[in-house]
Design a protein around this motif. Structure first.
Motif, PDB file in Angstrom:
ATOM      1  N   LYS A   9      -8.503  -7.562  -7.073  1.00 38.51           N
ATOM      2  CA  LYS A   9      -8.670  -6.166  -7.507  1.00 38.51           C
ATOM      3  C   LYS A   9      -8.113  -5.231  -6.462  1.00 38.51           C
ATOM      4  CE  LYS A   9     -12.130  -5.669 -10.932  1.00 38.51           C
ATOM      5  NZ  LYS A   9     -11.495  -5.547 -12.177  1.00 38.51           N
ATOM      6  N   GLU A  10      -7.816  -4.015  -6.941  1.00 39.75           N
ATOM      7  CA  GLU A  10      -7.383  -2.936  -6.062  1.00 39.75           C
ATOM      8  C   GLU A  10      -8.028  -1.656  -6.550  1.00 39.75           C
ATOM      9  OE1 GLU A  10      -3.166  -2.437  -4.762  1.00 39.75           O
ATOM     10  OE2 GLU A  10      -3.281  -0.581  -5.922  1.00 39.75           O
ATOM     11  N   TYR A  11      -8.464  -0.826  -5.614  1.00 37.69           N
ATOM     12  CA  TYR A  11      -8.959   0.502  -5.950  1.00 37.69           C
ATOM     13  C   TYR A  11      -8.262   1.488  -5.027  1.00 37.69           C
ATOM     14  CZ  TYR A  11     -11.690   4.701  -6.129  1.00 37.69           C
ATOM     15  OH  TYR A  11     -12.039   6.039  -6.235  1.00 37.69           O
ATOM     16  N   VAL A  12      -7.686   2.541  -5.608  1.00 36.90           N
ATOM     17  CA  VAL A  12      -7.043   3.595  -4.830  1.00 36.90           C
ATOM     18  C   VAL A  12      -7.815   4.879  -5.102  1.00 36.90           C
ATOM     19  CG1 VAL A  12      -4.919   4.901  -4.426  1.00 36.90           C
ATOM     20  CG2 VAL A  12      -4.792   2.475  -5.043  1.00 36.90           C
TER      21      VAL A  12
ATOM     22  N   HIS B  51      -8.275  -3.275  -1.153  1.00 33.79           N
ATOM     23  CA  HIS B  51      -7.878  -4.534  -1.779  1.00 33.79           C
ATOM     24  C   HIS B  51      -9.039  -5.514  -1.660  1.00 33.79           C
ATOM     25  CE1 HIS B  51      -3.221  -4.004  -1.300  1.00 33.79           C
ATOM     26  NE2 HIS B  51      -3.784  -3.095  -2.076  1.00 33.79           N
TER      27      HIS B  51
ATOM     28  N   LYS C 293      -5.528 -11.991  -4.235  1.00 38.65           N
ATOM     29  CA  LYS C 293      -5.940 -10.610  -4.519  1.00 38.65           C
ATOM     30  C   LYS C 293      -6.456 -10.547  -5.957  1.00 38.65           C
ATOM     31  CE  LYS C 293      -4.055  -5.974  -4.792  1.00 38.65           C
ATOM     32  NZ  LYS C 293      -2.815  -5.198  -4.681  1.00 38.65           N
TER      33      LYS C 293
ATOM     34  N   THR D 171      -6.720   3.036   0.149  1.00 40.84           N
ATOM     35  CA  THR D 171      -6.555   1.949  -0.815  1.00 40.84           C
ATOM     36  C   THR D 171      -7.463   0.811  -0.377  1.00 40.84           C
ATOM     37  OG1 THR D 171      -4.271   2.495  -1.387  1.00 40.84           O
ATOM     38  CG2 THR D 171      -4.931   0.208  -1.698  1.00 40.84           C
TER      39      THR D 171
ATOM     40  N   THR E  37     -16.153  -1.076  -8.442  1.00 45.94           N
ATOM     41  CA  THR E  37     -15.105  -2.071  -8.215  1.00 45.94           C
ATOM     42  C   THR E  37     -15.644  -3.239  -7.399  1.00 45.94           C
ATOM     43  OG1 THR E  37     -13.413  -0.342  -8.276  1.00 45.94           O
ATOM     44  CG2 THR E  37     -12.782  -2.445  -7.282  1.00 45.94           C
TER      45      THR E  37
ATOM     46  N   TYR F  94      -9.988  -9.624  -2.144  1.00 46.22           N
ATOM     47  CA  TYR F  94      -9.433 -10.970  -2.211  1.00 46.22           C
ATOM     48  C   TYR F  94     -10.559 -11.976  -2.407  1.00 46.22           C
ATOM     49  CZ  TYR F  94      -5.405  -8.681  -0.101  1.00 46.22           C
ATOM     50  OH  TYR F  94      -4.355  -7.839   0.160  1.00 46.22           O
TER      51      TYR F  94
ATOM     52  N   VAL G  69       0.855  -1.182   0.000  1.00 47.82           N
ATOM     53  CA  VAL G  69       0.000   0.000   0.000  1.00 47.82           C
ATOM     54  C   VAL G  69       0.889   1.230   0.000  1.00 47.82           C
ATOM     55  CG1 VAL G  69      -1.699   1.322   1.326  1.00 47.82           C
ATOM     56  CG2 VAL G  69      -1.903  -1.166   1.132  1.00 47.82           C
TER      57      VAL G  69
END
Length: 109
Positions: free
Chosen positions: A88-91, A79, A86, A77, A101, A81, A72
């Motif tokens: 996807k990730e969204y920031v 994450h 993992k 942020t 997301t 799972y 991170v």
């Protein structure tokens, strides 16, 4: 399902390895963007629409090892799972983007 605050590296590892979908919010408590989106993430955790997703929160100031292990770099942020991997990730702090997301994660995309 309630939002669970992660307080150790072991708790984090257990949370992300669970079967099903886990959403982890990484926040800096002093950051205005985090302050803005955290209540919305809490609402998602309590919304029946997302009942098959488990929700977790990590304070990156208190849990620096967890944040470093999760790679991170910015807060907030998020994450996502699935079954320990993992996916996807969204920031950022856009409610619509976070919800999109989450929807794509729940749809297996």
């Amino acid at each position: 399902m309630p939002l669970t605050v992660i307080k150790s590296q072991d708790e984090y590892l257990r949370a992300i390895k669970e079967s099903g979908v886990s959403a982890v919010e990484f926040v800096a408590p002093w950051d205005e963007s985090c302050k803005a989106i955290s209540p919305k993430f809490q609402e998602y955790a309590n919304n029946p629409r997302w009942s098959s997703m488990r929700f977790y929160k990590v304070d990156i100031c208190d849990q620096q090892d967890v944040a470093m292990d999760a790679h991170v770099e910015l807060a907030p942020t998020f994450h996502f799972y699935r079954d320990g991997a993992k996916v996807k990730e969204y920031v950022g702090s856009s409610y619509p983007a976070l919800e999109r997301t989450m929807g794509s994660v729940m749809n297996g995309q």
